[in-house]
Enzyme design. Structure first.
Site, PDB file in Angstrom:
ATOM      1  N   GLY A  60       0.833  -1.189   0.000  1.00  0.00           N
ATOM      2  CA  GLY A  60       0.000   0.000   0.000  1.00  0.00           C
ATOM      3  C   GLY A  60       0.875   1.249   0.000  1.00  0.00           C
ATOM      4  O   GLY A  60       2.105   1.183   0.093  1.00  0.00           O
ATOM      5  N   ASP A  61       0.250   2.408  -0.143  1.00  0.00           N
ATOM      6  CA  ASP A  61       0.922   3.708  -0.070  1.00  0.00           C
ATOM      7  C   ASP A  61       1.927   3.933  -1.194  1.00  0.00           C
ATOM      8  O   ASP A  61       2.840   4.749  -1.065  1.00  0.00           O
ATOM      9  CB  ASP A  61       1.631   3.901   1.287  1.00  0.00           C
ATOM     10  N   GLY A  65      -6.538   5.293   1.923  1.00  0.00           N
ATOM     11  CA  GLY A  65      -6.099   6.674   2.097  1.00  0.00           C
ATOM     12  C   GLY A  65      -5.287   7.082   0.890  1.00  0.00           C
ATOM     13  O   GLY A  65      -4.067   7.012   0.912  1.00  0.00           O
ATOM     14  N   HIS A  66      -5.971   7.510  -0.181  1.00  0.00           N
ATOM     15  CA  HIS A  66      -5.317   7.799  -1.457  1.00  0.00           C
ATOM     16  C   HIS A  66      -5.207   9.314  -1.634  1.00  0.00           C
ATOM     17  O   HIS A  66      -6.210   9.996  -1.829  1.00  0.00           O
ATOM     18  CB  HIS A  66      -6.109   7.173  -2.606  1.00  0.00           C
ATOM     19  N   GLN A 112      -5.102  -0.954  -0.977  1.00  0.00           N
ATOM     20  CA  GLN A 112      -4.047  -1.721  -0.331  1.00  0.00           C
ATOM     21  C   GLN A 112      -2.985  -2.148  -1.369  1.00  0.00           C
ATOM     22  O   GLN A 112      -2.695  -1.375  -2.255  1.00  0.00           O
ATOM     23  CB  GLN A 112      -4.627  -2.939   0.425  1.00  0.00           C
ATOM     24  N   ARG A 156       6.456   3.007   8.171  1.00  0.00           N
ATOM     25  CA  ARG A 156       7.788   2.402   8.170  1.00  0.00           C
ATOM     26  C   ARG A 156       8.362   2.436   6.751  1.00  0.00           C
ATOM     27  O   ARG A 156       7.623   2.283   5.781  1.00  0.00           O
ATOM     28  CB  ARG A 156       7.697   0.950   8.663  1.00  0.00           C
ATOM     29  N   ASP A 193      11.385  11.798  -6.528  1.00  0.00           N
ATOM     30  CA  ASP A 193      11.910  13.063  -6.017  1.00  0.00           C
ATOM     31  C   ASP A 193      12.758  12.857  -4.769  1.00  0.00           C
ATOM     32  O   ASP A 193      13.600  13.705  -4.435  1.00  0.00           O
ATOM     33  CB  ASP A 193      10.777  14.056  -5.745  1.00  0.00           C
TER      34      ASP A 193
END
Length: 450
Positions: free
Chosen positions: A19-20, A49-50, A249, A329, A357
Site C-alpha cells: 500500500g501507499d 487513504g489515497h 491496499q 515504516r 523526487d
C-alpha cells in the site's frame, strides 16, 4: 480484448507493495491523461487513504470517493466487492464540498450488493486488535476485516447497501449483529486491557439509541439516491471514453497472497476488476498499471526486510502516525518482494515508479537483489495458496537480512538498475505528488527515440 475501432480503455491500478505506493496520484493522472469519466473502486473499502494534490494546491485523502473526483464530471462507482462505511462517506462528501466539489454526491453511486460496515463491526475490529497487544496485525481500525469475517460466517445477516432502502430489515440485521458480536467479544475477557479506549468501544454494544442514530445517518445514502443496481455500472462503462479501476491496499497485503496474518480481507490483485469488466459485457482495451515506490513503505505490523531509519527524516508523508497502525515504516527497495508481486499478477502492462523526487535528498540509493545467506531471488507463487503456507513465508521474511547494493542517486542510474532487478521496462515515473509530476520514464523515451 479490444474490438476493431473501439477506443475505450480500462486502466486497472494495482499497488505492488504494502500500500501507499501512489495509487491516488496514478488514478488522478490516468483520469486526466485518458479523459476518463469514471473511476471504479473494485476492492478494499473505507480504510483506503489515497492522496491527491492538484496543481492549484487542493489536497484530499480519498477514502471512498474515487481519486479522480477533483476532475469535473468524473463519476465514482463503488462496486459490489467494496466495503462501504456510510457515515464516513457522508463526512468525506462534505469535506469535498468544502474543497469546491459541489456536485460530489450526484457523481457517486454504490452497488446495492456492497457490504456495509456497521458501528458494531468497527468496534469489534478495534477490540480484537487491542486484545492482541504487541502481536497486532496492523489493522486500520475501520472494521473492514470484521465485516468480511461476519458476512462469511452469517451471510443472511450481512448488511448490504440495498438494505438501506428497507428500515425494518436493516434494524433486524443490526440487532442480530450487535448481539452476536457482543457475545463473541465477551470471550476476550482478561486479554483486553482496562483502558478508556476499550471502554469506549465496548460502550457501543450497550448504549441505548446506537442503532437508531446510525440508521438515521446511514439511510441518507438512499435519500440522496446513491444506492444503485450493478446495471448502472455497465451503462456508465459503456458511455465512458475511458474508465480507471482504482485498487486499494497492495498485492503484498492480499488476503491469500500476502504474508499472513499481516494482511487485509480483500483481493488486491486485478481479479475483481477483471470480473467486473466481464460482468459488464463492455468490450474494453485493458491495461494493468502496477505502481511501486523507488523504496519500500509499510504502515502497520508485518515483514519489511529492508527496513531502515535512514529514510524517515528525508520523507514527508500525508499518511503519518495513527492510533491503529502506528508510524509509517520505510525500507530500501526490495527486488525480491517486487518480483513476487509481479509474479502473483502474471506481470503488468505498465510499470510506474513513484516518489523519485526522494533521490534528490539521498547520498546513496540502496536495493536488495536477494537476502544474505539465501540463494532465493524469487518467492514461489503457489497455484493454491494456503494461510498456513503464507504464515510460514511470513516467519521466514521476519528473520531475513537483505543483501543491499548501492547506486549513486541519479535517476537514470536508479531506473537502469531497477529494470535489471525486475527484468522489465519502467514505463512511468513520478517526481512529485501531482498529476503533472508523472511522465514517461526517460529510459523509455530514449528507447522509443532510438
Amino acid at each position: 480484448m479490444k474490438a476493431p475501432g473501439n477506443p475505450r480503455r480500462a486502466s486497472i491500478v494495482i499497488d505492488l507493495g504494502f500500500g501507499d505506493a501512489g495509487k491516488g496520484l496514478m488514478t488522478d493522472y490516468l483520469v486526466r491523461r485518458d479523459r476518463a469519466s469514471l473511476v471504479v473502486r473494485y476492492n478494499g473499502g473505507a480504510q483506503a487513504g489515497h492522496n491527491v494534490v492538484t496543481s492549484e494546491g487542493r489536497h484530499h485523502t480519498f477514502a471512498q470517493f474515487g481519486a479522480g473526483t477533483f476532475v469535473p464530471g468524473v463519476h465514482t462507482f463503488l462496486a459490489h466487492p467494496f466495503l462501504l462505511h456510510p457515515t464516513a462517506l457522508l463526512l468525506e462528501g462534505e469535506a469535498l464540498r468544502a474543497q469546491g466539489v459541489g456536485d460530489v454526491f450526484s457523481r457517486l453511486r454504490v452497488s446495492e450488493r456492497a457490504r456495509v460496515i456497521t458501528p458494531f463491526h468497527q468496534a469489534a475490529n478495534r477490540l480484537r486488535e487491542l486484545a492482541r497487544g504487541d502481536s497486532r496485525h496492523g489493522s486500520c481500525g475501520v472494521g473492514v476485516g470484521e465485516t468480511v469475517r461476519d458476512a462469511l460466517a452469517w451471510p443472511e445477516d450481512a448488511v448490504l447497501a440495498g438494505d438501506l432502502r428497507d428500515v425494518p430489515r436493516l434494524r433486524r440485521k443490526l440487532q442480530r449483529i450487535r448481539e452476536r458480536e457482543h457475545e463473541e467479544l465477551r470471550a476476550l475477557g482478561s486479554s483486553l486491557p482496562d483502558s478508556p479506549q476499550v471502554q469506549r468501544e465496548r460502550s457501543l454494544f450497550e448504549a441505548e439509541g446506537v442503532i437508531d442514530a446510525w440508521m438515521e445517518r446511514a439511510t441518507r445514502l438512499e435519500t440522496l439516491g446513491l444506492v444503485a443496481p450493478d446495471t448502472l455500472l455497465a451503462r456508465w462503462m459503456a458511455e465512458a471514453p475511458a474508465t480507471v479501476f482504482e485498487g486499494a491496499q497492495g498485492v503484498l497485503l492480499d488476503e491469500w497472497r500476502g504474508f499472513h496474518p499481516y494482511t487485509t480481507w480483500s483481493c488486491c490483485t486485478a481479479d475483481n476488476a477483471l470480473g467486473l469488466i466481464a460482468e459488464s459485457g463492455v468490450d474494453l482495451e485493458i491495461e494493468r498499471v502496477g505502481v511501486l515506490r523507488g523504496h519500500m513503505v509499510r504502515h502497520g505490523a508485518g515483514p519489511l526486510p529492508t527496513e531502515t531509519e535512514e529514510l524517515r527524516p528525508l520523507l514527508s508523508e500525508h499518511n503519518t502516525l495513527n492510533d491503529w497502525q502506528g508510524q509509517v515504516r520505510y525500507g530500501w527497495f526490495d527486488a525480491v518482494l517486487a518480483r513476487y508481486a509481479l509474479d502473483v499478477l502474471g506481470g503488468v502492462d505498465v510499470l510506474a515508479i513513484t516518489h523519485l523526487d526522494l533521490l534528490r535528498r539521498l547520498r546513496t540509493w540502496k536495493a536488495a537483489a536477494h537476502y544474505q545467506d539465501s540463494p532465493v531471488t524469487r518467492l514461489a507463487v503457489e497455484p493454491n495458496p494456503s494461510l498456513e503456507g503464507q504464515a510460514a513465508l511470513t516467519r521466514w521474511l521476519l528473520h531475513v537480512t537483505p543483501a543491499l547494493e548501492e547506486r549513486e542517486p541519479r535517476e537514470n542510474l536508479v531506473l537502469e538498475h531497477l529494470e535489471q532487478l525486475l527484468g522489465r521496462r519502467v514505463d512511468l515515473v513520478s517526481r512529485g505528488p501531482r498529476a503533472e509530476d508523472v511522465a514517461p520514464s526517460p529510459l523509455s523515451v530514449t528507447a522509443h527515440a532510438c
